[in-house]
Design an enzyme around this catalytic site. Sequence first.
Site, PDB file in Angstrom:
ATOM      1  N   LYS A 179       2.266  -3.854   6.823  1.00  0.00           N
ATOM      2  CA  LYS A 179       2.676  -3.921   5.404  1.00  0.00           C
ATOM      3  C   LYS A 179       4.188  -3.753   5.269  1.00  0.00           C
ATOM      4  CE  LYS A 179      -1.346  -4.490   3.474  1.00  0.00           C
ATOM      5  NZ  LYS A 179      -1.676  -5.761   2.835  1.00  0.00           N
ATOM      6  N   SER A 211       0.838  -1.191   0.000  1.00  0.00           N
ATOM      7  CA  SER A 211       0.000   0.000   0.000  1.00  0.00           C
ATOM      8  C   SER A 211       0.877   1.246   0.000  1.00  0.00           C
ATOM      9  CB  SER A 211      -0.852  -0.013   1.274  1.00  0.00           C
ATOM     10  OG  SER A 211      -1.396   1.258   1.529  1.00  0.00           O
ATOM     11  N   TYR A 265      -1.552  -0.974  10.942  1.00  0.00           N
ATOM     12  CA  TYR A 265      -1.838  -1.530   9.606  1.00  0.00           C
ATOM     13  C   TYR A 265      -0.663  -1.263   8.669  1.00  0.00           C
ATOM     14  CZ  TYR A 265      -3.518  -1.652   4.805  1.00  0.00           C
ATOM     15  OH  TYR A 265      -3.622  -1.888   3.455  1.00  0.00           O
TER      16      TYR A 265
HETATM   17  P1  NAD Z   1     -10.970  -7.003   1.420  1.00  0.00           P
HETATM   18  O1  NAD Z   1     -11.145  -6.974   2.887  1.00  0.00           O
HETATM   19  O2  NAD Z   1     -12.132  -6.736   0.551  1.00  0.00           O
HETATM   20  O3  NAD Z   1     -10.332  -8.405   0.982  1.00  0.00           O
HETATM   21  C1  NAD Z   1      -9.457  -9.111   1.804  1.00  0.00           C
HETATM   22  C2  NAD Z   1      -9.880 -10.585   1.749  1.00  0.00           C
HETATM   23  O4  NAD Z   1      -8.995 -11.352   2.567  1.00  0.00           O
HETATM   24  C3  NAD Z   1     -11.278 -10.829   2.270  1.00  0.00           C
HETATM   25  O5  NAD Z   1     -11.985 -11.675   1.387  1.00  0.00           O
HETATM   26  C4  NAD Z   1     -11.051 -11.509   3.627  1.00  0.00           C
HETATM   27  O6  NAD Z   1     -12.113 -12.382   3.951  1.00  0.00           O
HETATM   28  C5  NAD Z   1      -9.744 -12.230   3.357  1.00  0.00           C
HETATM   29  N1  NAD Z   1      -8.940 -12.497   4.558  1.00  0.00           N
HETATM   30  C6  NAD Z   1      -8.564 -11.621   5.527  1.00  0.00           C
HETATM   31  N2  NAD Z   1      -7.836 -12.257   6.467  1.00  0.00           N
HETATM   32  C7  NAD Z   1      -7.733 -13.542   6.076  1.00  0.00           C
HETATM   33  C8  NAD Z   1      -7.099 -14.687   6.625  1.00  0.00           C
HETATM   34  N3  NAD Z   1      -6.454 -14.630   7.788  1.00  0.00           N
HETATM   35  N4  NAD Z   1      -7.176 -15.853   5.954  1.00  0.00           N
HETATM   36  C9  NAD Z   1      -7.850 -15.939   4.785  1.00  0.00           C
HETATM   37  N5  NAD Z   1      -8.488 -14.897   4.232  1.00  0.00           N
HETATM   38  C10 NAD Z   1      -8.419 -13.712   4.858  1.00  0.00           C
HETATM   39  O7  NAD Z   1      -9.775  -5.976   1.084  1.00  0.00           O
HETATM   40  P2  NAD Z   1      -9.278  -5.425  -0.315  1.00  0.00           P
HETATM   41  O8  NAD Z   1      -9.638  -3.992  -0.398  1.00  0.00           O
HETATM   42  O9  NAD Z   1      -9.674  -6.339  -1.414  1.00  0.00           O
HETATM   43  O10 NAD Z   1      -7.712  -5.492  -0.075  1.00  0.00           O
HETATM   44  C11 NAD Z   1      -6.920  -6.576  -0.513  1.00  0.00           C
HETATM   45  C12 NAD Z   1      -5.483  -6.353  -0.071  1.00  0.00           C
HETATM   46  O11 NAD Z   1      -5.018  -5.117  -0.603  1.00  0.00           O
HETATM   47  C13 NAD Z   1      -5.293  -6.251   1.445  1.00  0.00           C
HETATM   48  O12 NAD Z   1      -4.087  -6.897   1.795  1.00  0.00           O
HETATM   49  C14 NAD Z   1      -5.189  -4.764   1.689  1.00  0.00           C
HETATM   50  O13 NAD Z   1      -4.423  -4.463   2.826  1.00  0.00           O
HETATM   51  C15 NAD Z   1      -4.492  -4.287   0.428  1.00  0.00           C
HETATM   52  N6  NAD Z   1      -4.749  -2.868   0.109  1.00  0.00           N
HETATM   53  C16 NAD Z   1      -6.032  -2.426   0.006  1.00  0.00           C
HETATM   54  C17 NAD Z   1      -6.276  -1.083  -0.246  1.00  0.00           C
HETATM   55  C18 NAD Z   1      -7.685  -0.552  -0.331  1.00  0.00           C
HETATM   56  O14 NAD Z   1      -7.865   0.657  -0.182  1.00  0.00           O
HETATM   57  N7  NAD Z   1      -8.694  -1.375  -0.576  1.00  0.00           N
HETATM   58  C19 NAD Z   1      -5.207  -0.196  -0.410  1.00  0.00           C
HETATM   59  C20 NAD Z   1      -3.905  -0.683  -0.335  1.00  0.00           C
HETATM   60  C21 NAD Z   1      -3.694  -2.037  -0.065  1.00  0.00           C
HETATM   61  N1  UFG Z   2     -12.550  11.371   3.572  1.00  0.00           N
HETATM   62  C1  UFG Z   2     -13.552  12.232   3.967  1.00  0.00           C
HETATM   63  N2  UFG Z   2     -14.693  11.697   4.475  1.00  0.00           N
HETATM   64  C2  UFG Z   2     -14.897  10.361   4.619  1.00  0.00           C
HETATM   65  C3  UFG Z   2     -13.871   9.486   4.205  1.00  0.00           C
HETATM   66  C4  UFG Z   2     -12.701  10.025   3.699  1.00  0.00           C
HETATM   67  O1  UFG Z   2     -13.415  13.441   3.858  1.00  0.00           O
HETATM   68  O2  UFG Z   2     -15.957   9.938   5.112  1.00  0.00           O
HETATM   69  C5  UFG Z   2     -11.315  11.920   2.977  1.00  0.00           C
HETATM   70  C6  UFG Z   2     -10.067  11.620   3.783  1.00  0.00           C
HETATM   71  O3  UFG Z   2      -9.871  12.594   4.773  1.00  0.00           O
HETATM   72  C7  UFG Z   2      -8.992  11.631   2.692  1.00  0.00           C
HETATM   73  C8  UFG Z   2      -9.733  11.101   1.462  1.00  0.00           C
HETATM   74  O4  UFG Z   2     -11.120  11.307   1.730  1.00  0.00           O
HETATM   75  O5  UFG Z   2      -8.572  12.929   2.436  1.00  0.00           O
HETATM   76  C9  UFG Z   2      -9.510   9.624   1.185  1.00  0.00           C
HETATM   77  O6  UFG Z   2      -9.782   8.867   2.359  1.00  0.00           O
HETATM   78  P1  UFG Z   2      -9.876   7.284   2.352  1.00  0.00           P
HETATM   79  O7  UFG Z   2     -10.212   6.853   3.739  1.00  0.00           O
HETATM   80  O8  UFG Z   2     -10.779   6.826   1.258  1.00  0.00           O
HETATM   81  O9  UFG Z   2      -8.420   6.818   1.937  1.00  0.00           O
HETATM   82  P2  UFG Z   2      -7.019   7.085   2.646  1.00  0.00           P
HETATM   83  O10 UFG Z   2      -6.124   7.680   1.606  1.00  0.00           O
HETATM   84  O11 UFG Z   2      -7.147   7.770   3.931  1.00  0.00           O
HETATM   85  O12 UFG Z   2      -6.571   5.581   2.984  1.00  0.00           O
HETATM   86  C10 UFG Z   2      -6.373   4.624   1.955  1.00  0.00           C
HETATM   87  C11 UFG Z   2      -6.613   3.225   2.475  1.00  0.00           C
HETATM   88  C12 UFG Z   2      -5.616   2.870   3.535  1.00  0.00           C
HETATM   89  C13 UFG Z   2      -4.242   3.103   3.046  1.00  0.00           C
HETATM   90  C14 UFG Z   2      -4.092   4.515   2.506  1.00  0.00           C
HETATM   91  C15 UFG Z   2      -2.753   4.739   1.874  1.00  0.00           C
HETATM   92  O13 UFG Z   2      -7.904   3.113   3.021  1.00  0.00           O
HETATM   93  O14 UFG Z   2      -5.748   1.512   3.842  1.00  0.00           O
HETATM   94  O15 UFG Z   2      -5.086   4.731   1.489  1.00  0.00           O
HETATM   95  O16 UFG Z   2      -2.588   3.850   0.833  1.00  0.00           O
HETATM   96  F1  UFG Z   2      -3.376   2.925   4.063  1.00  0.00           F
END
Ligand code: NAD
Ligand code: UFG
Length: 337
Positions: free
Chosen positions: A151, A123, A147
């Site tokens: 990572k 991330s 978190y």
């Molecule tokens: P998500 O929660 O939708 O998907 C994660 C999946 O992993 C789920 O299906 C959950 O059931 C499964 N899971 C969690 N723990 C587990 C375990 N111990 N064993 C087996 N399955 C397990 O999340 P996502 O948004 O699809 O994110 C996927 C990956 O990308 C994550 O590692 C997350 O940290 C990373 N990521 C997500 C974002 C974002 O904003 N969505 C940003 C950067 C990185």
């Molecule tokens: N925001 C609002 N109102 C809300 C939600 C978000 O104003 O209800 C704003 C936040 O302050 C930020 C922007 O919208 O300025 C984006 O916020 P998000 O929560 O959607 O995303 P972030 O960038 O804060 O976080 C995301 C992922 C994290 C990851 C991070 C950096 O959710 O897991 O990007 O990669 F760590």
Amino acid sequence: MIFVTGGAGYIGSHTCVELLNAGHEVTVFDNFCNSQREALARVARITGKSVTVIEGDIRDGVALRDALAQCQPQAVIHFAGLKAVGESVEQPLRYYDNNVHGTLTLLQAMAHAGIKTLVFSSSATVYGDPQYLPLTEDHPLSATNPYGRSKLVIEDMLRDLYRSDPTWRMGILRYFNPVGAHASGLIGEDPQGIPNNLLPFVAQVAVGRRPYLNVWGNDYDTPDGTGVRDYIHVVDLALGHLKALERLQKQPECRAINLGTGVGYSVLDMVQAFEKASGKPVPYQVASRRAGDIASCYADPLLAQALLGWRAERDLAAMCSDAWRWQNGNPKGYASD
Ligand code: NAD
Ligand code: UFG
């Protein structure tokens, strides 16, 4: 055969679609702690192909060994993890256990099975508070919450493993802000409870599930004072994983690559774009800053272009209209059925 941990989740399900479309067989290994089986039924509906599903936890080494022995995959894409920043501050041990211990167990099982090709979901959070923008992959790494630290620890673990055995092939993909949904409207992001992330919250306001959006601060040093992020369409992100797999087939390496667009949009840009895509008003009120938020974050996406031949193709209008099609067709997510 590609083994996809966390494949039922938001990014995983979209990646399964693209893997199947590209002719790969897919086995999903997921404990469904943050996803629904229905997502994989929809993946099958979109692609006309079936996914093998193994319900299991990545912290269960025996289950993983059995699953890998049974599937003999050519590669693992590792999405499984917990991802809520605020929750990680309250429950750090749960995050280290699930994310770090889970990934360690996966790597041990892979080594045991002789499977040494891995694409890992990292991330942009590993860059901490940006010292400069756009963020290049050699920007110093830091973490501001458990978190993010999970990572970072995993990234270090992968680099250490590669140093000890350079026959591993590891792609560390640093995602910026994934949004949107598959164009069919059949799969999308289905957050449980109150969404933390901006776009799912905006979508729920537009569909009438929530009265208004809280904008967390309008006094940042950005063009309109609200936070700026690099939003990337989840289908573009999914396609980046296929490109990463292609590259890893060619040579062993352990390299971190940004997956972003390189363009930053503010919260108010997103509200406006969503109103346009949905034709619905998105009322908002300005509230105080959210703890731990940074002003701006966006990628330098050039390394992904150079090494993977990948770049994001879908624009902000597509991100919003696809997110809206999913939200409008499934107002309560997968539970709408
Ligand atoms: P998500 O929660 O939708 O998907 C994660 C999946 O992993 C789920 O299906 C959950 O059931 C499964 N899971 C969690 N723990 C587990 C375990 N111990 N064993 C087996 N399955 C397990 O999340 P996502 O948004 O699809 O994110 C996927 C990956 O990308 C994550 O590692 C997350 O940290 C990373 N990521 C997500 C974002 C974002 O904003 N969505 C940003 C950067 C990185
Ligand atoms: N925001 C609002 N109102 C809300 C939600 C978000 O104003 O209800 C704003 C936040 O302050 C930020 C922007 O919208 O300025 C984006 O916020 P998000 O929560 O959607 O995303 P972030 O960038 O804060 O976080 C995301 C992922 C994290 C990851 C991070 C950096 O959710 O897991 O990007 O990669 F760590």
